[in-house]
Write a protein that holds these residues in place. Sequence first.
Motif, short mmCIF file in Angstrom:
data_model
loop_
_atom_site.label_atom_id
_atom_site.label_comp_id
_atom_site.label_asym_id
_atom_site.label_seq_id
_atom_site.Cartn_x
_atom_site.Cartn_y
_atom_site.Cartn_z
N THR A 131 -1.66 0.20 -3.79
CA THR A 131 -2.91 -0.02 -3.06
C THR A 131 -3.14 -1.48 -2.71
O THR A 131 -4.15 -1.80 -2.07
N LEU A 132 -2.23 -2.35 -3.11
CA LEU A 132 -2.37 -3.77 -2.82
C LEU A 132 -1.19 -4.24 -2.00
O LEU A 132 -0.03 -3.90 -2.30
N ASP A 133 -1.46 -5.01 -0.95
CA ASP A 133 -0.40 -5.55 -0.10
C ASP A 133 0.26 -6.71 -0.84
O ASP A 133 -0.04 -7.88 -0.61
N PHE A 134 1.17 -6.36 -1.75
CA PHE A 134 1.85 -7.34 -2.60
C PHE A 134 3.34 -7.21 -2.36
O PHE A 134 3.92 -6.15 -2.58
N PRO A 135 4.00 -8.29 -1.92
CA PRO A 135 5.43 -8.20 -1.59
C PRO A 135 6.30 -7.85 -2.78
O PRO A 135 5.98 -8.19 -3.92
N TYR A 136 7.35 -7.12 -2.51
CA TYR A 136 8.48 -6.90 -3.43
C TYR A 136 8.30 -5.78 -4.46
O TYR A 136 9.25 -5.13 -4.84
N GLN B 198 -2.54 2.18 6.72
CA GLN B 198 -3.11 1.24 7.70
C GLN B 198 -3.39 -0.12 7.03
O GLN B 198 -4.04 -0.19 5.99
N HIS B 199 -2.91 -1.16 7.69
CA HIS B 199 -3.01 -2.51 7.14
C HIS B 199 -4.20 -3.24 7.75
O HIS B 199 -4.04 -4.14 8.59
N TYR B 200 -5.41 -2.85 7.31
CA TYR B 200 -6.62 -3.47 7.83
C TYR B 200 -7.27 -4.40 6.80
O TYR B 200 -8.33 -4.96 7.04
N SER B 201 -6.68 -4.53 5.64
CA SER B 201 -7.21 -5.34 4.55
C SER B 201 -6.03 -5.74 3.68
O SER B 201 -4.88 -5.39 3.98
#
Length: 345
Positions: free
Chosen positions: A301-306, A330-333
């Motif tokens: 749920t978090l846009d965290f790389p790797y 969807q990448h709105y946040s």
Amino acid sequence: MSEQKKKRLRLVSRVIFFINSVFAALLLLSYVLPYAVPKSFPILSVLSLLVPVFIMINFIFMLFWILNVRKQFLLSFVVLILGYSHVTSMYKFSGTLTEPTENSLSLMSYNVRLFNIYDWIQEAQIDQKIVDLIKENSPDIIALQEFHPNQQEAFDFYPYQHVVLRGKKKKAGQAIFSKFPILHKGSIEFPNTSNNAIYIDIVRHTDTIRVYNLHLQSLHINPKKEEFSQKNSERLLKRMATAFKMQQTQAELFEMNRKNCPHKKIILGDFNNTQFSNVYKTIKGNMKDAFVEAGKGFGSTLDFPYFPMRIDFILTDASFSVNSFKTFSQHYSDHFAIKSIISLD
């Protein structure tokens, strides 16, 4: 094959197995992390963020030894089996879908990051896209974290609302929007922070249900901008340890309110911590985790790389059945929205 080459291969094998043993030990240690209270063991609490890495590395080692037909695969295999609940809370091979009943409720939780008011995402009309996403899915109840009041009118399609703003200038806060009348609403104030928890009580058929929107202390780490150098590592660890201690205090304040509530309960929100933490264990108790019950994949749920980070949750009392669970792409946040349909048994 020469004897010298055999010796080299044996040495390489021993070195690889030693590294394997280190990560197996770290994964074993992670199984006790939910019992490590952040105020007493802040560094161990920081270690809980790396549990997905430990699981994946042990899985890779297991496959490596299997492909090389070596009995060393048993080390990671046994450790992964011992932590079966950890593994299944990180990755689900298939979601369980059951038919909703007439008592069903659709729930959604989303950290909207102030609707991109500061243009963190270089894309036009992110605020409207968030509203449209929610309209399209039309949950009965939605909990929004990091809500900005300039979007409140955009949610007038929900007749019942509870918005609580915090901070010195009260520019942001939490919101719950409902299709059902609100009998009672309130807020749990957390000290020395703009984070808080809010709640509403609704009636669904003959049952009164309390719905919480919980936003715990942020770690304030931007993985795309943070400088993870040796020079900054000590400062970063201290900052994270402080945040985990604050989360524990906040979880304890939340628990006091929950214990005094006689109704069935649903918890939506951004815990800013993973399912491997003491904070999650404290809040979850004997409740159901909707992702574990009916999710699929990593559920990040978090846009965290790797590697995947699941820090947003939908929890329900055991008296509910979880019919479905979805993590949106969807990448709105910097977070991804989550949705679940549940039914009263």
